[in-house]
Design a protein around this motif. Structure first.
Motif, PDB file in Angstrom:
ATOM      1  N   HIS A   1       0.894  -1.092  -0.025  1.00  0.00           N
ATOM      2  CA  HIS A   1       0.032  -0.108  -0.028  1.00  0.00           C
ATOM      3  C   HIS A   1       1.101   1.061   0.136  1.00  0.00           C
ATOM      4  O   HIS A   1       1.432   1.296   0.990  1.00  0.00           O
ATOM      5  CB  HIS A   1      -0.946   0.058   1.338  1.00  0.00           C
ATOM      6  CG  HIS A   1      -1.711  -1.425   1.556  1.00  0.00           C
ATOM      7  ND1 HIS A   1      -2.949  -1.166   1.059  1.00  0.00           N
ATOM      8  CD2 HIS A   1      -1.493  -2.495   1.799  1.00  0.00           C
ATOM      9  CE1 HIS A   1      -3.696  -2.244   1.175  1.00  0.00           C
ATOM     10  NE2 HIS A   1      -2.531  -3.088   1.966  1.00  0.00           N
ATOM     11  N   THR A   2       0.836   2.164  -0.944  1.00  0.00           N
ATOM     12  CA  THR A   2       1.802   3.176  -1.050  1.00  0.00           C
ATOM     13  C   THR A   2       1.092   4.588  -1.792  1.00  0.00           C
ATOM     14  O   THR A   2       0.028   4.222  -2.313  1.00  0.00           O
ATOM     15  CB  THR A   2       2.996   2.830  -1.910  1.00  0.00           C
ATOM     16  OG1 THR A   2       3.817   3.899  -2.040  1.00  0.00           O
ATOM     17  CG2 THR A   2       2.453   2.453  -3.273  1.00  0.00           C
ATOM     18  N   TYR A   3       1.279   5.645  -1.165  1.00  0.00           N
ATOM     19  CA  TYR A   3       1.272   6.909  -1.864  1.00  0.00           C
ATOM     20  C   TYR A   3       2.638   7.406  -2.394  1.00  0.00           C
ATOM     21  O   TYR A   3       3.752   7.088  -1.913  1.00  0.00           O
ATOM     22  CB  TYR A   3       0.721   7.892  -0.978  1.00  0.00           C
ATOM     23  CG  TYR A   3      -0.815   7.667  -0.327  1.00  0.00           C
ATOM     24  CD1 TYR A   3      -1.855   8.286  -1.231  1.00  0.00           C
ATOM     25  CD2 TYR A   3      -1.242   6.829   0.783  1.00  0.00           C
ATOM     26  CE1 TYR A   3      -3.141   8.341  -0.615  1.00  0.00           C
ATOM     27  CE2 TYR A   3      -2.184   6.739   1.059  1.00  0.00           C
ATOM     28  CZ  TYR A   3      -3.535   7.474   0.273  1.00  0.00           C
ATOM     29  OH  TYR A   3      -4.661   6.989   0.656  1.00  0.00           O
ATOM     30  N   CYS A   4       2.363   8.521  -3.230  1.00  0.00           N
ATOM     31  CA  CYS A   4       3.653   8.920  -3.869  1.00  0.00           C
ATOM     32  C   CYS A   4       3.414  10.652  -3.790  1.00  0.00           C
ATOM     33  O   CYS A   4       2.621  11.030  -4.324  1.00  0.00           O
ATOM     34  CB  CYS A   4       4.011   8.603  -5.104  1.00  0.00           C
ATOM     35  SG  CYS A   4       5.607   9.304  -5.915  1.00  0.00           S
ATOM     36  N   ALA A   5       4.324  11.227  -3.098  1.00  0.00           N
ATOM     37  CA  ALA A   5       4.155  12.862  -2.966  1.00  0.00           C
ATOM     38  C   ALA A   5       5.415  13.256  -3.708  1.00  0.00           C
ATOM     39  O   ALA A   5       6.378  13.486  -3.063  1.00  0.00           O
ATOM     40  CB  ALA A   5       3.898  13.258  -1.677  1.00  0.00           C
ATOM     41  N   GLU A   6       5.136  14.068  -4.557  1.00  0.00           N
ATOM     42  CA  GLU A   6       6.211  14.463  -5.342  1.00  0.00           C
ATOM     43  C   GLU A   6       6.857  15.707  -4.647  1.00  0.00           C
ATOM     44  O   GLU A   6       8.074  15.916  -4.769  1.00  0.00           O
ATOM     45  CB  GLU A   6       5.907  15.190  -6.996  1.00  0.00           C
ATOM     46  CG  GLU A   6       6.857  15.674  -7.673  1.00  0.00           C
ATOM     47  CD  GLU A   6       6.343  16.102  -9.063  1.00  0.00           C
ATOM     48  OE1 GLU A   6       7.224  16.380  -9.935  1.00  0.00           O
ATOM     49  OE2 GLU A   6       5.278  15.645  -9.417  1.00  0.00           O
ATOM     50  N   GLY A   7       6.133  16.480  -4.009  1.00  0.00           N
ATOM     51  CA  GLY A   7       6.754  17.809  -3.308  1.00  0.00           C
ATOM     52  C   GLY A   7       7.293  17.285  -1.970  1.00  0.00           C
ATOM     53  O   GLY A   7       8.113  18.096  -1.305  1.00  0.00           O
TER      54      GLY A   7
ATOM     55  N   TYR B   1       8.667   7.531   2.541  1.00  0.00           N
ATOM     56  CA  TYR B   1       7.233   7.214   1.620  1.00  0.00           C
ATOM     57  C   TYR B   1       6.164   6.845   2.522  1.00  0.00           C
ATOM     58  O   TYR B   1       6.426   6.045   3.437  1.00  0.00           O
ATOM     59  CB  TYR B   1       7.462   6.458   0.526  1.00  0.00           C
ATOM     60  CG  TYR B   1       8.415   6.862  -0.392  1.00  0.00           C
ATOM     61  CD1 TYR B   1       8.035   7.747  -1.606  1.00  0.00           C
ATOM     62  CD2 TYR B   1       9.908   6.420  -0.357  1.00  0.00           C
ATOM     63  CE1 TYR B   1       8.976   8.407  -2.232  1.00  0.00           C
ATOM     64  CE2 TYR B   1      10.679   6.959  -1.177  1.00  0.00           C
ATOM     65  CZ  TYR B   1      10.391   7.759  -2.238  1.00  0.00           C
ATOM     66  OH  TYR B   1      11.294   8.421  -3.206  1.00  0.00           O
ATOM     67  N   PRO B   2       4.971   7.309   2.213  1.00  0.00           N
ATOM     68  CA  PRO B   2       3.539   6.913   2.888  1.00  0.00           C
ATOM     69  C   PRO B   2       3.396   5.277   2.284  1.00  0.00           C
ATOM     70  O   PRO B   2       2.772   5.230   1.350  1.00  0.00           O
ATOM     71  CB  PRO B   2       2.673   7.875   2.593  1.00  0.00           C
ATOM     72  CG  PRO B   2       3.215   8.870   1.787  1.00  0.00           C
ATOM     73  CD  PRO B   2       4.471   8.362   1.449  1.00  0.00           C
ATOM     74  N   MET B   3       4.318   4.301   3.100  1.00  0.00           N
ATOM     75  CA  MET B   3       4.118   3.023   2.286  1.00  0.00           C
ATOM     76  C   MET B   3       4.105   1.922   3.586  1.00  0.00           C
ATOM     77  O   MET B   3       4.688   2.125   4.586  1.00  0.00           O
ATOM     78  CB  MET B   3       5.532   2.850   1.635  1.00  0.00           C
ATOM     79  CG  MET B   3       5.414   1.392   0.954  1.00  0.00           C
ATOM     80  SD  MET B   3       6.998   1.479   0.100  1.00  0.00           S
ATOM     81  CE  MET B   3       6.812   2.653  -1.182  1.00  0.00           C
ATOM     82  N   VAL B   4       3.202   0.997   3.373  1.00  0.00           N
ATOM     83  CA  VAL B   4       3.280  -0.162   4.475  1.00  0.00           C
ATOM     84  C   VAL B   4       3.193  -1.486   3.541  1.00  0.00           C
ATOM     85  O   VAL B   4       2.631  -1.580   2.413  1.00  0.00           O
ATOM     86  CB  VAL B   4       2.018  -0.180   5.417  1.00  0.00           C
ATOM     87  CG1 VAL B   4       2.045   0.994   6.361  1.00  0.00           C
ATOM     88  CG2 VAL B   4       0.851  -0.299   4.665  1.00  0.00           C
TER      89      VAL B   4
END
Length: 554
Positions: A383-389, A545-548
């Motif tokens: 499970h992940t998000y990607c934040a460019e900034g 990273y917002p990731m689990v």
């Protein structure tokens, strides 16, 4: 004498080139190409009877070559592949040579219905009866199409100079989606590496156009445009109405995406406790969980960031759905997809430094990758998000480990994590060991770390029961968050709907309000870091990273 006559044409040539290119630098380059061709031709002992007509003919050829290079298309000569200069040497007058060149170009812009019959009859010498037999058409239909084809050629030659701006200054369009992508990464894989497809979609966005209109404006022969449009229409990115086609998803300019970012930042700053109060309580509960205590510092931060992103992402979306009493519907698409597309158009003059706020507040929605029975793991979920900034773009890896698409990247990363977690031999699992070259990149991104010369997982790894605790807490927190910001956002959304073309009836309401809420999540995270709500974060450095990763060993 001929060289002197050539020099006298300089101002005329530059004016003609500026009319075609609409750009002084490209016009000067075009004139230089034409002059070089003329000097080369004269140096071989040839003479030019009508200097101006000769130069214009060569300019037309050079300009068309320039357009094809921009769109990576091969040169096309229907019926004859002789060079224009060879035609002149063979005794054909320059006026006839130029007209023949324009004629072939006009034929190239015909749709297949007329082009095929024109080519067979006039260029391959087939009789009407032979064409009718080969194409299984009545003779009357063949005659009719010959007539209509000739009329279109005539009109095409009259409009030979009417290229649109996109023929010499193409835009760039990136397409993403909500929902589940197709097996080959559709819709992004159909567009994001194809400049021609990008410009077709942008041309046909504001109003439906015929294939001929698109071809003429973009400056590419119809045969190539036809195949692209067919693919785009079959995928669901375009729709046909009569003889015309239009782009069937919302496209936004950079300015439309940036428009409400300052207002969103101000809203978060003034009402931070409404946005973060429920999240603060949820974080305190996570920090008390036994599995949280087992993680090192980086894994704790990744877990906290994932929790914050997830609650804000789904919480804000729930507010929108409740406010407008609607939810997104993801139509089933070819090749296993179920998605709604949306795109961003950039001019060739786009400069990132001028749009720092947009980039700083950009993020990709949550993505999931599921595996079963791989490398000794009964199940695995990434499970992940990607934040460019906020951090490195972990999918923007160097060429030697380029994964081409999000989907390929997520699948490879999930498999790598399984291999490290179970300590299985990659070669025994059928895993493509070429992807092991990406390990240094994942270490740089913080997804992996190196201990005693060996890569280890650096993000939180949960078993199924631990994941159940986390996701239940996420559910409760996002529900409470949405209740607390409902009234505030309902008022904020008013008047912030993006205008779209009147004929577009398939764009979900959520997409039309997308950029009234696109910066709220990152603005809240940044405000939380500034206020010290996230322990140990350095706001001047890239974040993890917002990731689990959820995994059960067999």
């Amino acid at each position: 004498m001929q060289n002197e006559n050539l020099e006298n044409q300089m101002n005329f040539l530059l004016a003609a080139a500026l009319k075609k290119c609409n750009d002084s630098y490209e016009a000067e380059d075009l004139v230089q190409e034409v002059l070089l061709a003329a000097l080369t031709y004269l140096s071989r002992g040839n003479s030019i009877r009508d200097m101006r007509a000769w130069l214009l003919a060569v300019m037309n050829r050079k300009f068309n070559d320039m357009l094809r290079k921009k769109y990576r298309q091969p040169a096309i000569f229907i019926g004859c592949d002789l060079d224009l200069l060879e035609e002149c040497r063979s005794g054909e007058s320059l006026e006839e040579a130029e007209e023949a060149c324009n004629m072939r170009q006009a034929v190239a812009y015909l749709t297949k219905t007329y082009r095929e019959i024109i080519v067979r009859h006039y260029m391959e010498g087939e009789s009407i009866a032979e064409i009718a037999s080969a194409l299984h058409l009545p003779k009357g239909t063949v005659k009719s199409r010959l007539y209509l084809g000739r009329e279109q050629i005539r009109k095409g030659m009259e409009n030979m100079e009417k290229y649109g701006k996109q023929s010499y200054s193409p835009i760039k369009l990136t397409v993403t989606n909500s929902g589940m992508r197709g097996c080959a990464g559709e819709p992004g894989s159909l567009v994001n590496r194809d400049l021609t497809a990008q410009n077709i979609l942008w041309l046909a966005y504001k109003k439906p156009l015929t294939i001929e209109e698109i071809a003429q404006t973009i400056g590419i022969p119809t045969a190539y445009v036809e195949s692209d449009i067919k693919i785009l229409a079959e995928s669901g990115l375009m729709r046909q109405t009569g003889t015309k086609y239009y782009t069937d998803f919302m496209i936004s300019t950079v300015e439309e995406k940036e428009k409400y970012i300052p207002a969103q930042k101000e809203l978060v700053h003034e009402h931070f406790d409404l946005f973060f109060g429920a999240i603060r309580e949820g974080l305190n509960q996570i920090r008390q969980a036994k599995f949280y205590q087992t993680y090192d510092s980086d894994a704790k931060k990744s877990l906290e960031l994932y929790f914050i992103f997830h609650c804000l992402d789904y919480g804000i979306y729930k507010v929108f759905c409740d406010t407008f009493n609607t939810e997104q519907d993801f139509p089933c698409r070819p090749n296993g997809g179920a998605w709604t597309a949306f795109g961003t158009v950039y001019s060739s003059e786009f400069h990132k430094e001028e749009h720092r706020e947009l980039i700083a507040h950009s993020y990709a929605g949550e993505r999931h990758e599921y595996l079963t029975h791989f490398a000794g793991c009964k199940l695995a979920q990434l499970h992940t998000y990607c934040a460019e900034g906020l951090s490195l773009k972990f999918y923007d890896c160097p060429p030697e480990c380029d994964f081409s698409t999000y989907e390929n990247f997520d699948a490879v990363l999930a498999k790598l994590l399984c291999l490290f977690h179970s300590r299985a031999n990659p070669e025994s699992t059928g895993f493509n060991t070429e992807y092991l070259r990406a390990i240094p990149w994942f270490i740089k991104c913080g997804i992996l770390r190196e201990i005693d010369g060996k890569p280890k997982i650096n993000i939180p790894v949960l078993n199924s029961s631990q994941a159940d605790i986390l996701f239940e807490l996420c559910r409760c927190t996002r529900t409470k968050l949405s209740e607390e910001i409902q009234k505030l956002l309902t008022k904020f959304f008013q008047g912030k709907r993006q205008k779209i073309p009147a004929h577009l009836d398939s764009v979900p309401l959520q997409k039309q309000y997308l950029y009234a809420q696109n910066a709220l999540l990152i603005a809240t995270v940044q405000e939380a870091i500034r206020r010290g709500e996230c322990d140990g974060y350095d706001k001047e450095k890239s974040l993890l990273y917002p990731m689990v990763f959820v995994c059960e060993i067999e």
